[in-house]
Design a protein around this motif. Structure first.
Motif, PDB file in Angstrom:
ATOM      1  N   ARG A 109      37.905  46.190  48.271  1.00  0.00           N
ATOM      2  CA  ARG A 109      36.538  46.264  47.222  1.00  0.00           C
ATOM      3  C   ARG A 109      36.592  47.416  46.274  1.00  0.00           C
ATOM      4  O   ARG A 109      37.489  48.173  46.655  1.00  0.00           O
ATOM      5  CB  ARG A 109      35.044  46.415  47.867  1.00  0.00           C
ATOM      6  CG  ARG A 109      33.901  46.399  46.708  1.00  0.00           C
ATOM      7  CD  ARG A 109      32.803  46.287  47.338  1.00  0.00           C
ATOM      8  NE  ARG A 109      31.366  45.714  46.254  1.00  0.00           N
ATOM      9  CZ  ARG A 109      30.458  46.181  46.845  1.00  0.00           C
ATOM     10  NH1 ARG A 109      29.952  45.376  47.789  1.00  0.00           N
ATOM     11  NH2 ARG A 109      29.180  46.118  45.310  1.00  0.00           N
ATOM     12  N   ARG A 112      33.380  52.144  45.133  1.00  0.00           N
ATOM     13  CA  ARG A 112      32.407  52.356  44.584  1.00  0.00           C
ATOM     14  C   ARG A 112      31.884  53.524  43.684  1.00  0.00           C
ATOM     15  O   ARG A 112      33.116  54.895  44.400  1.00  0.00           O
ATOM     16  CB  ARG A 112      31.105  52.485  44.838  1.00  0.00           C
ATOM     17  CG  ARG A 112      30.729  50.853  45.690  1.00  0.00           C
ATOM     18  CD  ARG A 112      29.213  51.485  47.181  1.00  0.00           C
ATOM     19  NE  ARG A 112      29.814  49.929  47.575  1.00  0.00           N
ATOM     20  CZ  ARG A 112      28.171  49.665  48.082  1.00  0.00           C
ATOM     21  NH1 ARG A 112      27.714  49.690  46.823  1.00  0.00           N
ATOM     22  NH2 ARG A 112      28.216  48.045  48.683  1.00  0.00           N
ATOM     23  N   ASP A 134      35.769  49.257  57.656  1.00  0.00           N
ATOM     24  CA  ASP A 134      35.042  48.956  56.763  1.00  0.00           C
ATOM     25  C   ASP A 134      34.831  49.085  55.366  1.00  0.00           C
ATOM     26  O   ASP A 134      33.807  48.621  54.935  1.00  0.00           O
ATOM     27  CB  ASP A 134      33.495  49.446  57.894  1.00  0.00           C
ATOM     28  CG  ASP A 134      33.864  49.038  59.276  1.00  0.00           C
ATOM     29  OD1 ASP A 134      34.454  48.227  59.164  1.00  0.00           O
ATOM     30  OD2 ASP A 134      33.240  50.170  60.139  1.00  0.00           O
ATOM     31  N   GLU A 138      33.361  48.167  51.856  1.00  0.00           N
ATOM     32  CA  GLU A 138      32.172  48.657  51.340  1.00  0.00           C
ATOM     33  C   GLU A 138      32.475  49.537  49.947  1.00  0.00           C
ATOM     34  O   GLU A 138      31.824  49.378  49.384  1.00  0.00           O
ATOM     35  CB  GLU A 138      31.669  49.450  52.016  1.00  0.00           C
ATOM     36  CG  GLU A 138      30.921  48.296  52.962  1.00  0.00           C
ATOM     37  CD  GLU A 138      29.892  47.832  52.925  1.00  0.00           C
ATOM     38  OE1 GLU A 138      29.064  47.714  51.550  1.00  0.00           O
ATOM     39  OE2 GLU A 138      29.469  47.489  53.698  1.00  0.00           O
ATOM     40  N   ASP A 267      25.329  53.397  55.539  1.00  0.00           N
ATOM     41  CA  ASP A 267      24.219  53.003  55.004  1.00  0.00           C
ATOM     42  C   ASP A 267      23.742  53.370  53.905  1.00  0.00           C
ATOM     43  O   ASP A 267      22.937  52.756  52.287  1.00  0.00           O
ATOM     44  CB  ASP A 267      23.180  52.401  55.966  1.00  0.00           C
ATOM     45  CG  ASP A 267      23.883  52.269  57.272  1.00  0.00           C
ATOM     46  OD1 ASP A 267      24.447  51.228  57.345  1.00  0.00           O
ATOM     47  OD2 ASP A 267      22.899  52.171  58.415  1.00  0.00           O
ATOM     48  N   THR A 270      25.572  52.894  50.731  1.00  0.00           N
ATOM     49  CA  THR A 270      25.882  51.483  50.096  1.00  0.00           C
ATOM     50  C   THR A 270      24.686  50.670  49.528  1.00  0.00           C
ATOM     51  O   THR A 270      24.514  49.456  49.439  1.00  0.00           O
ATOM     52  CB  THR A 270      26.489  50.730  51.398  1.00  0.00           C
ATOM     53  OG1 THR A 270      25.859  50.362  52.682  1.00  0.00           O
ATOM     54  CG2 THR A 270      28.199  51.263  51.491  1.00  0.00           C
TER      55      THR A 270
END
Length: 275
Positions: A109, A112, A134, A138, A267, A270
């Motif tokens: 991805r 972010r 992972d 994300e 967690d 994200t």
């Protein structure tokens, strides 16, 4: 090998090459072994014409035949074998090194704005080994800080917000420690500072994975990594780290506090932004 006694007194005693109990070990990439005849010690980096290629800490490479009992692993004779090729048929519900269900054919991805910070390059390498798949799914980037002494300043420069969250993993985060006092200066609802109780991220790897019953106790005031290397008979931290990382395959190889800290941070960073 000269007077080096870290492998014990009788490793080469007797006709050990003919022992039927010499185990066979897959020559996985980064596995650190020693050629029993020459004493050349290095990590597995490849194969060529029935031989394994080892690279030492100076970058020198040599080829050694995959002969019976030709190598030492943690001081014990072993027979190296080339690992079997990975199965081509996809397995159902494959899992990543972190234990998550793998997502097939999922491109990484776009990164972010949120980030995860760790203290150093060893922390970052261990996180990549276990949670790398992972994090790419994300779109979360992990950045090493080279220490947390200026953490409050670095956080202010990062300017965290609802769409720009920050997770920070800190070594030796226990009550009364220097690290706990530094962390106390960080106060933002968009920053999660968590960590583990170990002096260094090395210690978060289960000791039996690297052939130890427990991590050595290093007296206060002595550099911890140097003390560990001296206690186990390894020349320098870079070589010891290669051995440690080579033994980590997934979350089962590290202690629970590190797993909990990383899962909390993933967690946290994200969380979908508002609106």
């Amino acid at each position: 090998m000269g007077g080096d006694r870290r492998y014990g007194d009788d490793v080469l005693a007797g006709n050990w090459r003919r022992r039927r109990t010499v185990p066979e070990v897959d020559a996985e990439p980064d596995l650190v072994v020693e050629d029993a005849d020459s004493g050349f010690c290095g990590a597995v980096v490849g194969f060529e014409s029935g031989a394994v290629t080892l690279e030492d800490r100076h970058g020198r490479r040599r080829h050694f035949p995959l002969a019976p009992a030709a190598f030492l692993l943690d001081g014990q004779p072993v027979t190296l074998r080339r690992p079997a090729p990975a199965p081509t048929a996809p397995r159902q519900r494959q899992r990543t090194a972190s234990g998550s269900i793998a997502v097939a054919n999922q491109p990484a991805r776009v990164a972010r704005a949120s980030r995860i910070w760790v203290e150093g390059v060893h922390d970052a390498a261990l996180v990549e080994r276990i949670w790398g798949d992972d994090l790419r799914v994300e779109g979360v980037v992990v950045e090493p800080l080279d220490g947390i002494d200026d953490l409050a300043t670095r956080v202010a420069e990062f300017a965290p917000g609802p769409r720009r969250r920050l997770g920070v993993m800190v070594d030796h985060l226990v009550p009364g420690s220097k690290e706990s006092r530094i962390v106390a200066a960080v106060d933002s609802p968009y920053v999660l500072v968590t960590g583990h109780p170990y002096v260094d991220v090395w210690q978060a790897v289960k000791p039996d994975r690297v052939g130890l019953r427990q991590w050595p106790r290093i007296p206060p005031g002595q550099p911890w990594k140097d003390g560990v290397c001296a206690a186990v008979g390894v020349a320098e931290p870079a070589e010891m780290w290669r051995r440690i990382l080579a033994r980590v395959r997934g979350y089962q190889d590290v202690e629970t506090p590190l797993i909990n800290a990383m899962e909390r941070m993933i967690d946290f960073v994200t969380v979908p932004p508002p609106g």
